[in-house]
Enzyme design. Structure first.
Site, mmCIF file in Angstrom:
data_model
loop_
_atom_site.group_PDB
_atom_site.id
_atom_site.type_symbol
_atom_site.label_atom_id
_atom_site.label_comp_id
_atom_site.label_asym_id
_atom_site.label_seq_id
_atom_site.Cartn_x
_atom_site.Cartn_y
_atom_site.Cartn_z
ATOM 1 N N SER A 42 -10.513 -6.229 10.185
ATOM 2 C CA SER A 42 -11.907 -5.864 9.630
ATOM 3 C C SER A 42 -12.448 -6.868 8.913
ATOM 4 O O SER A 42 -11.771 -7.749 8.509
ATOM 5 C CB SER A 42 -12.005 -4.581 9.068
ATOM 6 O OG SER A 42 -11.207 -4.802 7.602
ATOM 7 N N ARG A 63 0.914 -1.212 0.120
ATOM 8 C CA ARG A 63 -0.146 0.081 0.021
ATOM 9 C C ARG A 63 0.807 1.221 -0.093
ATOM 10 O O ARG A 63 1.976 1.430 0.680
ATOM 11 C CB ARG A 63 -1.073 -0.102 1.316
ATOM 12 C CG ARG A 63 -1.968 -1.049 1.230
ATOM 13 C CD ARG A 63 -2.909 -1.044 2.376
ATOM 14 N NE ARG A 63 -3.745 -2.208 2.187
ATOM 15 C CZ ARG A 63 -4.829 -2.451 3.227
ATOM 16 N NH1 ARG A 63 -4.753 -1.766 4.224
ATOM 17 N NH2 ARG A 63 -5.459 -3.637 2.908
ATOM 18 N N GLU A 67 -6.865 -0.083 15.049
ATOM 19 C CA GLU A 67 -7.436 -1.096 14.354
ATOM 20 C C GLU A 67 -6.465 -2.254 13.832
ATOM 21 O O GLU A 67 -5.552 -1.989 13.181
ATOM 22 C CB GLU A 67 -8.243 -0.513 12.905
ATOM 23 C CG GLU A 67 -8.573 -1.713 11.834
ATOM 24 C CD GLU A 67 -8.899 -1.233 10.336
ATOM 25 O OE1 GLU A 67 -9.016 -2.102 9.431
ATOM 26 O OE2 GLU A 67 -8.979 0.081 10.200
ATOM 27 N N ARG A 112 1.921 1.512 10.365
ATOM 28 C CA ARG A 112 1.465 2.278 8.856
ATOM 29 C C ARG A 112 2.585 1.809 7.898
ATOM 30 O O ARG A 112 3.508 2.790 7.903
ATOM 31 C CB ARG A 112 0.923 3.516 8.962
ATOM 32 C CG ARG A 112 -0.073 3.734 7.566
ATOM 33 C CD ARG A 112 -0.380 5.272 7.650
ATOM 34 N NE ARG A 112 -1.426 5.617 8.626
ATOM 35 C CZ ARG A 112 -2.662 5.449 8.651
ATOM 36 N NH1 ARG A 112 -3.078 5.014 7.505
ATOM 37 N NH2 ARG A 112 -3.420 5.719 9.914
ATOM 38 N N ARG A 171 0.924 -6.123 11.421
ATOM 39 C CA ARG A 171 0.347 -4.910 12.476
ATOM 40 C C ARG A 171 -0.089 -5.662 13.632
ATOM 41 O O ARG A 171 -0.032 -5.054 14.955
ATOM 42 C CB ARG A 171 -0.926 -4.198 11.807
ATOM 43 C CG ARG A 171 -1.081 -2.966 12.860
ATOM 44 C CD ARG A 171 -2.460 -2.266 12.513
ATOM 45 N NE ARG A 171 -2.161 -1.161 11.025
ATOM 46 C CZ ARG A 171 -2.843 -0.424 10.741
ATOM 47 N NH1 ARG A 171 -3.979 -0.283 11.294
ATOM 48 N NH2 ARG A 171 -2.520 0.373 9.701
#
Length: 421
Positions: free
Chosen positions: A348, A258, A345, A273, A385
């Site tokens: 999900s 990403r 987070e 991140r 993460r």
């Protein structure tokens, strides 16, 4: 894309969904107009083609002396048919663009609003408390010889890292635990491609407003995936599935990429991140009727992982404006990060209903009848993460970290990760 019949029969529902997402309801009126124009163009084309076919028979049966004039008329009619066919192509492209601006219809009960308008469904676990000054995950990782950001930056630039020694072993252990859990739950393990064609990336909904977060290889016209959801969604593209024996469930292990566009200055410390990470993604093809129950099943698997790893976490019902274009409902699980004093987070799970399947032409045939789009769902079961919350939650005063019991078999029975210094 959404069901065109739904747009025609219940436009107010579509408007409410767009408004809940923070989008303009005018896009619905534009799509209705484009759909009406497309259908009118198709009808005009088909009428002219029928006239052309009938006239062709007239020409064939006409006396020889009448044919030159009739052939001229046939040529004129043929030109009109070609023009009408061009009108259909243009109208279909316009309709496709208009429909693409309408995101998936949110499920009843999804909170309206944006990123901060989520609803907390529950909080689980015990928030850790320390009788010493807690270290953050990067300090712990460096002390353990597990994370090397400095050399990651030297080799690849900012937001890259090396997982070294116990860090590499910890990630592999976490991923293997998740993979075994997925297999036990009936998922087929997959190692997936991490480069995909534009139509697959587009079909899953990742080339919309967040397209700048995706890496593109211009020469090959291929995209690096940010999640194995993308290749797993494309796996059955243009197919009719047999769901007679139940849902098709896959667990895709992949490296993900990403660009983190728009995140300048955010989470620059450590591995929260980053540009590259590993992830095990669950992906399900099922009937639309079973999609919501399947969604709860994915969420339960994620929560069990969190609980077994000893992490304090909460589950939130994500607001409509923060769903992304494909999801009709999304639950985020956020773990407590002690040094930040808040939940972050980690994972999900999304119910995309039939939105992705319509774009990728993935169908099934219920009870042997007419084919209809399947529903697709996704959910992360482990990713890099998670190491952040694991290290910080289970740290000890001397910089060592207790290994959660569930991970010990994957680390040769190791109970404590000791500082490398």
């Amino acid at each position: 894309m959404i069901d065109p019949a739904l747009l025609r029969e219940n436009p107010d529902l579509v408007r409410r969904s767009q408004q809940a997402r923070g989008n303009s309801p005018e896009s619905v009126d534009e799509a209705i107009a484009a759909d009406t124009a497309r259908r009118a163009a198709i009808n005009a084309f088909e009428a002219l083609r029928a006239e052309q076919n009938a006239f062709g028979k007239t020409v064939a049966q006409a006396p020889k002396e009448d044919k030159p004039a009739l052939v001229a008329q046939a040529k004129e009619l043929s030109d009109r048919v070609k023009a009408a066919q061009g009108d259909v192509t243009a109208a279909e492209e316009a309709a496709q663009q208009a429909f693409a601006r309408i995101e998936n219809i949110v499920i009843d009960g999804v909170p309206a609003g944006g990123e901060d308008d989520y609803v907390v469904l529950r909080e689980e676990g015990v928030i850790p408390a320390f009788d010493f000054e807690a270290r953050d995950h990067l300090e712990l990782g460096e002390k353990l010889g597990a994370i090397d950001m400095e050399r990651g930056t030297k080799v690849s630039g900012s937001r890259f890292y090396f997982l070294t020694g116990i860090g590499a072993r910890l990630e592999i252990a976490l991923m293997n635990l998740a993979l075994n859990r997925a297999i036990e739950a009936g998922f087929t393990p997959m190692i997936v491609p991490t480069l995909v064609r534009p139509e697959v990336m587009q079909g899953t909904g990742f080339l919309g407003e967040h397209a700048d977060e995706v890496y593109h290889l211009d020469k090959e016209d291929l995209y690096l995936v940010g999640t194995s959801e993308v290749p797993l969604a494309g796996y059955h593209m243009d197919e009719i599935l047999d769901l007679g024996r139940g849902a098709k469930r896959y667990a895709g292990w992949s490296t993900c990429y990403r660009s983190e566009a728009g995140s300048y200055g955010k989470d620059t410390r450590g591995i929260i991140r980053v540009h590259q990470f590993n992830k095990l993604e669950m992906f399900v093809y099922t009937t639309p009727e079973d999609a919501e129950a399947e969604h709860q099943r994915l969420l339960a698997l994620q929560e069990q992982m969190m609980a077994d790893l000893g992490l304090a976490y909460r589950v939130i019902d994500t607001a409509a404006g923060d769903l992304g274009s494909s999801a009709a409902r999304k639950y985020d699980i956020e773990a407590w990060v002690p040094t930040q004093g808040k939940y972050r987070e980690l994972t999900s799970t999304s119910n995309c209903t039939t939105y992705q399947a319509r774009r990728l032409d993935i169908r099934y045939r219920p009870d042997g009848g007419k084919t209809t789009p399947v529903a697709t769902l996704n959910g992360t079961l482990a990713t890099t993460r998670w190491i952040v919350a694991l290290l910080e939650t289970h740290q000890r005063a001397d910089g060592s970290v207790t290994v959660p019991e569930v991970l010990r078999p994957y680390l040769g029975g190791l109970e404590v990760m000791e500082p490398a210094e």
